[in-house]
Motif scaffolding. Structure first.
Motif, PDB file in Angstrom:
ATOM      1  N   LEU A   1       0.870  -1.097   0.133  1.00 16.96           N
ATOM      2  CA  LEU A   1       0.208  -0.035   0.078  1.00 16.96           C
ATOM      3  C   LEU A   1       0.870   1.061   0.019  1.00 16.96           C
ATOM      4  N   ASN A   2       1.992   1.192   0.621  1.00 19.22           N
ATOM      5  CA  ASN A   2       2.780   2.267   0.851  1.00 19.22           C
ATOM      6  C   ASN A   2       3.308   2.598  -0.499  1.00 19.22           C
ATOM      7  N   ILE A   3       3.879   1.708  -1.364  1.00 23.70           N
ATOM      8  CA  ILE A   3       4.303   1.878  -2.840  1.00 23.70           C
ATOM      9  C   ILE A   3       3.165   2.339  -3.439  1.00 23.70           C
ATOM     10  N   ALA A   4       2.125   1.745  -3.440  1.00 26.49           N
ATOM     11  CA  ALA A   4       0.817   2.399  -4.378  1.00 26.49           C
ATOM     12  C   ALA A   4       0.511   3.884  -3.937  1.00 26.49           C
ATOM     13  N   VAL A   5       0.692   4.346  -2.698  1.00 23.44           N
ATOM     14  CA  VAL A   5       0.650   5.523  -2.397  1.00 23.44           C
ATOM     15  C   VAL A   5       1.791   6.464  -3.037  1.00 23.44           C
ATOM     16  N   ARG A   6       2.974   5.799  -2.960  1.00 27.58           N
ATOM     17  CA  ARG A   6       4.119   6.739  -3.518  1.00 27.58           C
ATOM     18  C   ARG A   6       3.721   6.828  -4.860  1.00 27.58           C
ATOM     19  N   ALA A   7       3.454   5.783  -5.609  1.00 26.40           N
ATOM     20  CA  ALA A   7       3.251   5.988  -7.061  1.00 26.40           C
ATOM     21  C   ALA A   7       2.150   6.913  -7.385  1.00 26.40           C
ATOM     22  N   ALA A   8       1.080   6.847  -6.679  1.00 27.91           N
ATOM     23  CA  ALA A   8      -0.129   7.673  -6.992  1.00 27.91           C
ATOM     24  C   ALA A   8       0.188   9.087  -6.726  1.00 27.91           C
ATOM     25  N   ARG A   9       0.853   9.384  -5.788  1.00 29.01           N
ATOM     26  CA  ARG A   9       1.193  10.801  -5.304  1.00 29.01           C
ATOM     27  C   ARG A   9       2.401  11.663  -6.666  1.00 29.01           C
ATOM     28  N   SER A  10       3.157  10.597  -6.799  1.00 30.26           N
ATOM     29  CA  SER A  10       4.075  11.065  -8.061  1.00 30.26           C
ATOM     30  C   SER A  10       3.529  11.150  -9.251  1.00 30.26           C
ATOM     31  N   ALA A  11       2.519  10.246  -9.657  1.00 27.21           N
ATOM     32  CA  ALA A  11       1.688  10.687 -10.838  1.00 27.21           C
ATOM     33  C   ALA A  11       0.897  11.677 -10.591  1.00 27.21           C
ATOM     34  N   GLY A  12       0.350  12.114  -9.663  1.00 26.88           N
ATOM     35  CA  GLY A  12      -0.461  13.474  -9.280  1.00 26.88           C
ATOM     36  C   GLY A  12       0.434  14.709  -9.473  1.00 26.88           C
ATOM     37  N   GLU A  13       1.680  14.501  -9.280  1.00 27.07           N
ATOM     38  CA  GLU A  13       2.461  15.640  -9.353  1.00 27.07           C
ATOM     39  C   GLU A  13       2.443  15.864 -11.041  1.00 27.07           C
ATOM     40  N   ILE A  14       2.781  14.862 -11.713  1.00 29.50           N
ATOM     41  CA  ILE A  14       2.859  15.034 -12.994  1.00 29.50           C
ATOM     42  C   ILE A  14       1.381  15.589 -13.684  1.00 29.50           C
ATOM     43  N   ILE A  15       0.436  15.233 -12.988  1.00 33.01           N
ATOM     44  CA  ILE A  15      -0.775  15.722 -13.826  1.00 33.01           C
ATOM     45  C   ILE A  15      -0.904  17.032 -13.292  1.00 33.01           C
ATOM     46  N   ASN A  16      -0.760  17.551 -12.012  1.00 33.43           N
ATOM     47  CA  ASN A  16      -0.893  18.785 -11.575  1.00 33.43           C
ATOM     48  C   ASN A  16       0.023  19.792 -12.544  1.00 33.43           C
ATOM     49  N   ARG A  17       1.439  19.237 -12.571  1.00 33.86           N
ATOM     50  CA  ARG A  17       2.161  20.236 -13.426  1.00 33.86           C
ATOM     51  C   ARG A  17       1.723  20.599 -14.724  1.00 33.86           C
TER      52      ARG A  17
ATOM     53  N   GLU B   1      -6.746  -1.412   2.251  1.00 34.52           N
ATOM     54  CA  GLU B   1      -6.232  -2.728   2.267  1.00 34.52           C
ATOM     55  C   GLU B   1      -7.282  -3.751   2.686  1.00 34.52           C
ATOM     56  N   ARG B   2      -7.141  -4.866   1.894  1.00 30.97           N
ATOM     57  CA  ARG B   2      -8.116  -6.115   2.358  1.00 30.97           C
ATOM     58  C   ARG B   2      -8.134  -6.304   3.818  1.00 30.97           C
ATOM     59  N   GLY B   3      -9.032  -6.314   4.586  1.00 31.11           N
ATOM     60  CA  GLY B   3      -9.366  -6.672   6.012  1.00 31.11           C
ATOM     61  C   GLY B   3      -9.037  -5.284   6.962  1.00 31.11           C
ATOM     62  N   GLY B   4      -8.510  -4.513   6.246  1.00 32.07           N
ATOM     63  CA  GLY B   4      -7.781  -3.212   7.109  1.00 32.07           C
ATOM     64  C   GLY B   4      -8.685  -2.000   6.964  1.00 32.07           C
ATOM     65  N   GLY B   5      -9.822  -1.851   6.420  1.00 33.06           N
ATOM     66  CA  GLY B   5     -10.667  -0.800   6.200  1.00 33.06           C
ATOM     67  C   GLY B   5     -10.348   0.236   5.050  1.00 33.06           C
ATOM     68  N   ALA B   6     -11.142   1.264   5.196  1.00 31.27           N
ATOM     69  CA  ALA B   6     -10.706   2.241   4.254  1.00 31.27           C
ATOM     70  C   ALA B   6     -10.617   3.606   4.820  1.00 31.27           C
ATOM     71  N   MET B   7      -9.738   4.237   4.179  1.00 28.46           N
ATOM     72  CA  MET B   7      -9.272   5.691   4.711  1.00 28.46           C
ATOM     73  C   MET B   7      -9.422   6.904   3.560  1.00 28.46           C
ATOM     74  N   MET B   8      -9.667   8.042   4.252  1.00 34.44           N
ATOM     75  CA  MET B   8      -9.392   9.159   3.179  1.00 34.44           C
ATOM     76  C   MET B   8      -8.478  10.207   4.084  1.00 34.44           C
ATOM     77  N   ASN B   9      -7.352  10.489   3.601  1.00 30.58           N
ATOM     78  CA  ASN B   9      -5.987  11.195   4.465  1.00 30.58           C
ATOM     79  C   ASN B   9      -6.171  10.752   5.556  1.00 30.58           C
ATOM     80  N   SER B  10      -5.922   9.654   5.852  1.00 32.00           N
ATOM     81  CA  SER B  10      -5.848   9.010   7.275  1.00 32.00           C
ATOM     82  C   SER B  10      -6.817   9.128   8.283  1.00 32.00           C
ATOM     83  N   ARG B  11      -8.218   9.496   7.595  1.00 32.10           N
ATOM     84  CA  ARG B  11      -9.432   9.272   8.403  1.00 32.10           C
ATOM     85  C   ARG B  11     -10.091   8.161   7.698  1.00 32.10           C
ATOM     86  N   LYS B  12     -10.690   7.278   8.664  1.00 30.48           N
ATOM     87  CA  LYS B  12     -11.356   6.165   8.581  1.00 30.48           C
ATOM     88  C   LYS B  12     -12.902   6.641   7.797  1.00 30.48           C
TER      89      LYS B  12
END
Length: 268
Positions: free
Chosen positions: A5-21, A126-137
């Motif tokens: 999940l950490n890798i997926a978050v890093r990849a999504a944020r990095s792609a988001g920077e490209i999109i915003n630019r 993540e499966r079995g771990g719940g869902a979050m938005m910006n670290s809020r459940k």
């Protein structure tokens, strides 16, 4: 946070920077016509390449299914990637688009990330771990009837053979609801269901990368997602109903009379 999940978050944020630019120079972008009402830009490709680079650096043996570059062979782990869901919105400066990344192990979704780079809203599950938005459940709504419900949808604009069936569904659902929203980015619509901003969602002819991450978010937020036959073949059929358990049943009941035999099969 789970390492994958950490890798997926890093990849999504990095792609988001490209999109915003790139958002400030949309008029200069090279646009490719893929099919009817389906476009790709160099931003889609650059964002996808960045996501794949980050994933492959961490997990070189994993397989990939990406919107722009297709299938990359690997083991039983498959990353399902939409680098820019809502490309048409992006090209028009309409602020509704997102990065979507999911990880599937065999037939089971394990990780889901949807990132809205404009609002800096990060939806994770993540499966079995719940869902979050910006670290809020987050949780799906408790809406129990159509009166007052707000639904999301997408028009089958790429394949008009199902337009009559879709319009029948739309009419059946619009009679009692508070409203139906069609914002043009299915991944964000599904994230909004998980976060309680929408009570339910349905669409015809989605691709796996449009919905894989969103489906896991909804399930981990206490919701339900099925195809039009109440089964779990949505990633194959492209047809999806999602919402809290009660709204899911109500949407299914309303659209079932309009589900043709063709819609019970693969529609993409």
């Amino acid at each position: 946070m789970h390492p994958m999940l950490n890798i997926a978050v890093r990849a999504a944020r990095s792609a988001g920077e490209i999109i915003n630019r790139s958002a400030e120079n949309v008029g200069r972008l090279q646009i490719n016509y893929k099919s009817k009402n389906d476009y790709a830009t160099e931003v889609d490709r650059m964002a996808e390449q960045e996501i794949i680079r980050i994933i492959k650096a961490a997990f070189p043996e994993h397989a990939i299914l990406a919107e722009e570059s297709g299938e990359h062979e690997g083991n039983d782990y498959v990353w399902i990637i939409d680098p820019l869901d809502g490309t048409t919105n992006f090209l028009h400066g309409f602020p509704q688009f997102a990065v979507s990344i999911a990880l599937k192990l065999k037939d089971r979704l394990e990780i889901g990330v949807i990132y809205d780079p404009l609002r800096d809203e990060l939806f994770t599950a993540e499966r079995g771990g719940g869902a979050m938005m910006n670290s809020r459940k987050i949780r799906v709504t408790a809406q129990a009837n159509m009166t007052g419900a707000l639904l999301g949808t997408g028009f089958p604009f790429k394949n008009l053979q199902h337009i009559d069936a879709y319009l029948g569904m739309f009419k059946a659902l619009s009679i009692d609801t508070a409203g139906i929203r069609r914002a043009g980015a299915a991944a964000l619509d599904l994230a909004y269901v998980a976060a309680g901003r929408l009570d339910g969602f349905w669409e015809i002819g989605l691709q796996p990368w449009d919905m894989a991450a969103g489906v896991l978010l909804i399930k981990e937020a206490g919701g339900v997602a099925t195809d039009f036959t109440f089964g779990d073949t949505y990633l194959d059929s492209g047809n999806l109903i999602a919402g809290n358990p009660k709204m899911h049943q109500l949407i299914y009941k309303a659209i079932e009379p309009h589900v043709t035999d063709n819609l019970k099969k693969k529609t993409r």
